[in-house]
Scaffold this motif. Structure first.
Motif, PDB file in Angstrom:
ATOM      1  N   MET A   1      64.332  48.079 129.452  1.00  0.00           N
ATOM      2  CA  MET A   1      64.008  47.845 128.074  1.00  0.00           C
ATOM      3  C   MET A   1      62.500  47.625 127.936  1.00  0.00           C
ATOM      4  N   THR A   2      61.889  48.314 127.016  1.00  0.00           N
ATOM      5  CA  THR A   2      60.443  48.188 126.826  1.00  0.00           C
ATOM      6  C   THR A   2      60.126  47.026 125.878  1.00  0.00           C
ATOM      7  N   PRO A   3      59.001  46.362 126.132  1.00  0.00           N
ATOM      8  CA  PRO A   3      58.626  45.259 125.236  1.00  0.00           C
ATOM      9  C   PRO A   3      58.258  45.801 123.863  1.00  0.00           C
ATOM     10  N   PRO A   4      58.399  44.980 122.825  1.00  0.00           N
ATOM     11  CA  PRO A   4      58.062  45.451 121.476  1.00  0.00           C
ATOM     12  C   PRO A   4      56.571  45.759 121.367  1.00  0.00           C
ATOM     13  N   THR A   5      56.262  46.776 120.599  1.00  0.00           N
ATOM     14  CA  THR A   5      54.872  47.166 120.383  1.00  0.00           C
ATOM     15  C   THR A   5      54.224  46.184 119.410  1.00  0.00           C
ATOM     16  N   PRO A   6      53.024  45.662 119.781  1.00  0.00           N
ATOM     17  CA  PRO A   6      52.375  44.721 118.871  1.00  0.00           C
ATOM     18  C   PRO A   6      51.925  45.430 117.597  1.00  0.00           C
ATOM     19  N   THR A   7      51.910  44.685 116.534  1.00  0.00           N
ATOM     20  CA  THR A   7      51.450  45.252 115.265  1.00  0.00           C
ATOM     21  C   THR A   7      49.936  45.359 115.290  1.00  0.00           C
TER      22      THR A   7
END
Length: 150
Positions: A1-7
């Motif tokens: 699972m990939t970490p969420p992309t920062p805004t």
């Protein structure tokens, strides 16, 4: 699972925070509260990795009494002793402390502030000696405040 992309907002906040952190350390040098060596020591800590992006020129010029010419002379000595073929503007604290260099770049930093030896000049005995440079060549008064800061 990939970490969420920062805004974009999160990324911009992180960039501004890092820039402020670097500026604070440069002001501490200017106010003579810390030395460039203190900044190098701090930059080696994981929590202070934002300091790795500071250029050596910025680090040196932050000291009272230092200008671009004097800083560039020191950087040129470091590049010569380290036998590095990069532009001065690319010489950062991260480059200086890069563990892949095995300490040679930091040793070149230390050598840049030592008085020249009558035996071989800068970097002796590790750097190649230029046939066009005299033994007495070097930067007069290269140590800031006669050794007080570096």
């Amino acid at each position: 699972m990939t970490p969420p992309t920062p805004t974009l907002e999160t990324a911009n906040l992180a960039r501004r925070t890092a820039a402020r952190f670097r500026a604070e350390w440069l002001m501490l040098i200017h106010d003579r509260m810390v030395s460039p060596v203190d900044v190098l020591t701090e930059a080696a800590r994981p929590e202070a990795r934002a300091l790795l992006k500071l250029s050596l020129r910025q680090l040196l010029i932050a000291q009272p009494g230092w200008g671009r010419t004097r800083a560039d002379t020191i950087i040129d000595k470091i590049l010569s002793v380290a036998d590095a073929k990069i532009e001065r503007r690319q010489v950062t604290i991260g480059w200086l402390l890069d563990p892949r260099a095995g300490g040679r770049r930091f040793a070149a930093w230390l050598d840049a502030f030592e008085p020249r030896s009558a035996l071989g000049g800068g970097g002796f005995p590790y750097a190649r000696r230029s046939p066009h440079v005299s033994v007495s060549a070097g930067v007069p008064d290269a140590a800031p405040n006669r050794g007080g800061h570096v």
